[in-house]
Design an enzyme around this catalytic site. Sequence first.
Site, PDB file in Angstrom:
ATOM      1  N   ASP A 127      46.784  11.897  54.164  1.00 34.19           N
ATOM      2  CA  ASP A 127      46.510  13.230  53.962  1.00 34.19           C
ATOM      3  C   ASP A 127      44.869  13.387  53.866  1.00 34.19           C
ATOM      4  OD1 ASP A 127      46.409  12.319  51.267  1.00 34.19           O
ATOM      5  OD2 ASP A 127      47.533  14.015  50.366  1.00 34.19           O
ATOM      6  N   LYS A 135      52.307   8.971  42.538  1.00 33.99           N
ATOM      7  CA  LYS A 135      52.815  10.207  42.418  1.00 33.99           C
ATOM      8  C   LYS A 135      54.325  10.526  41.861  1.00 33.99           C
ATOM      9  CE  LYS A 135      50.881  11.347  46.637  1.00 33.99           C
ATOM     10  NZ  LYS A 135      50.356  12.085  47.584  1.00 33.99           N
TER      11      LYS A 135
HETATM   12  C1  BGC Z   1      47.614   8.490  47.154  1.00 38.16           C
HETATM   13  C2  BGC Z   1      46.718   8.925  48.272  1.00 38.16           C
HETATM   14  C3  BGC Z   1      46.647  10.323  48.597  1.00 38.16           C
HETATM   15  C4  BGC Z   1      46.363  11.352  47.295  1.00 38.16           C
HETATM   16  C5  BGC Z   1      46.485  12.715  47.413  1.00 38.16           C
HETATM   17  C6  BGC Z   1      47.432   9.590  45.911  1.00 38.16           C
HETATM   18  O1  BGC Z   1      48.305   9.196  44.843  1.00 38.16           O
HETATM   19  O2  BGC Z   1      47.390   7.526  46.825  1.00 38.16           O
HETATM   20  O3  BGC Z   1      47.203   8.011  49.352  1.00 38.16           O
HETATM   21  O4  BGC Z   1      45.774  10.765  49.686  1.00 38.16           O
HETATM   22  O5  BGC Z   1      47.637  10.832  46.336  1.00 38.16           O
HETATM   23  O6  BGC Z   1      48.020  13.134  48.092  1.00 38.16           O
END
Ligand code: BGC
Length: 469
Positions: free
Chosen positions: A196, A160
């Site tokens: 989360d 992200k």
């Molecule tokens: C992460 C996860 C997370 C999801 C939603 C992803 O990029 O790897 O760990 O649960 O985003 O936030």
Amino acid sequence: MENQIPNEIKEITQKLIISESDLNKVVSFLDQECQKGLNKALHSDVDVKMYPTYVHAIPNNNTNYEEGKFLALDLGGSNFRVGLVELIDDDIEMSSQMYALPEQLMHESGEKLFDYIADCLAKFMEEKAVKDKKLALGFTFSFPLKQEGLNKATLTQWTKGFKCPGVEGNDVVELLRQALHRRNDIDVEIEAIVNDTTGTLMSCAYQIRDCRVGLVVGTGTNACYVEKVEHISDYFPDSEITVLNPGQVIVNTELGAFGDNGVLDFIRTKWDKEVDTRSKNPGCQLFEKMSSGMYLGEIVRAILVDLIDRELILNGLGSEKMNTPFAFKTQYISEIETDSSGKYDEIDRVLKELDLTHATRDDCEIIKFVCSLVSTRAAQLASAAVATILNRIKRFNTTIAVDGSVYRKHPHFRKIMEETICKLVNPRYKLVLSEDGSGKGAALTASVAVKQRKISREMNQESFAQQQQ
Ligand code: BGC
């Protein structure tokens, strides 16, 4: 609306429509990946890592958690949140404060990031007049974590858009502890670190007993569910925290990485590939890149720029903003699709923000059509993920806790998911929005941990006393 869309546009965008048989293929491939992810011998070759979270008890029974005040930290997107959660008499109350996360902190050293988190936590405790108290804390950290305990977890890779050096490969709880130590003015015990999705599941399970799945479709996409320990190879739970439910554990699938080995190439389009190339982590998180808020707007932008270049919309004229990567926010998709048929208020407003004031009504219809193709595909992929999990857990009735900005804000996302899941699986299910999921869930996990340690201590003392008699 579809009748107004020229055939040429429909043909060009055809690949964004996933047929039911292709969706069934996605379910079957994902199931194979999940199966491999649970097998340690195959782990290094698999994208869907299926990390056990060490969370065994879910708070669907008040003997499973400890009452009192708990702190919650929530880091996972462009904001960072601190909360104070009070659990008392089957009731849960949370007051929280959102802190903006300056963009540069997403790329600077991990030390700076954790110092900032510790600083916000200390300020928050001061405001809530609990700075002099020793409190247990649950930390929601929404990135892929390989856990070795409830409060021991290594970040395997940033997702992200985060890229802070010095965090990947390290225990995130330890990094937070060190930051707290550096300032040395607050006394908190980090009891649990959770994803989360786990937080979302935990906070919903507190109210709805048959909740077994947590799904997040927000900046990123991911899901977790309650799995039987016997299905996971080489997993050794921590005996102190499994006293109540040794046979089950929440597994964080990290299914956002599904497709990184190419299995989803049969549905990926050239625009998906473009967006991937422009992202901070090319080749990674390919399922997430087709379904989550960080990327959906950028996919729409890539398609629209293509249509402008072919002179099929906007008279072939774009704008500087339209040519700027990630300038088309995912939130615009929700706003544009909110306009009912024949209304253009939201579309006009969004197009003005993008300096596209020369759009005709036909252009508006095409832009809305493209948005709906991209969001429908995302909702269908999220449904495929849910269907895969429902098939695995084989329960008659299951509640799925859902959170995330895309799911919350898009006007039709939930409906599309409900229609799609029914086509893919038989078991009965319900999608429930998990309010404040990740914050409350982290505090609940901390409270479950405190309770389990307490029971475990009492049991040890009892058996010691019996041995002495
Ligand atoms: C992460 C996860 C997370 C999801 C939603 C992803 O990029 O790897 O760990 O649960 O985003 O936030």
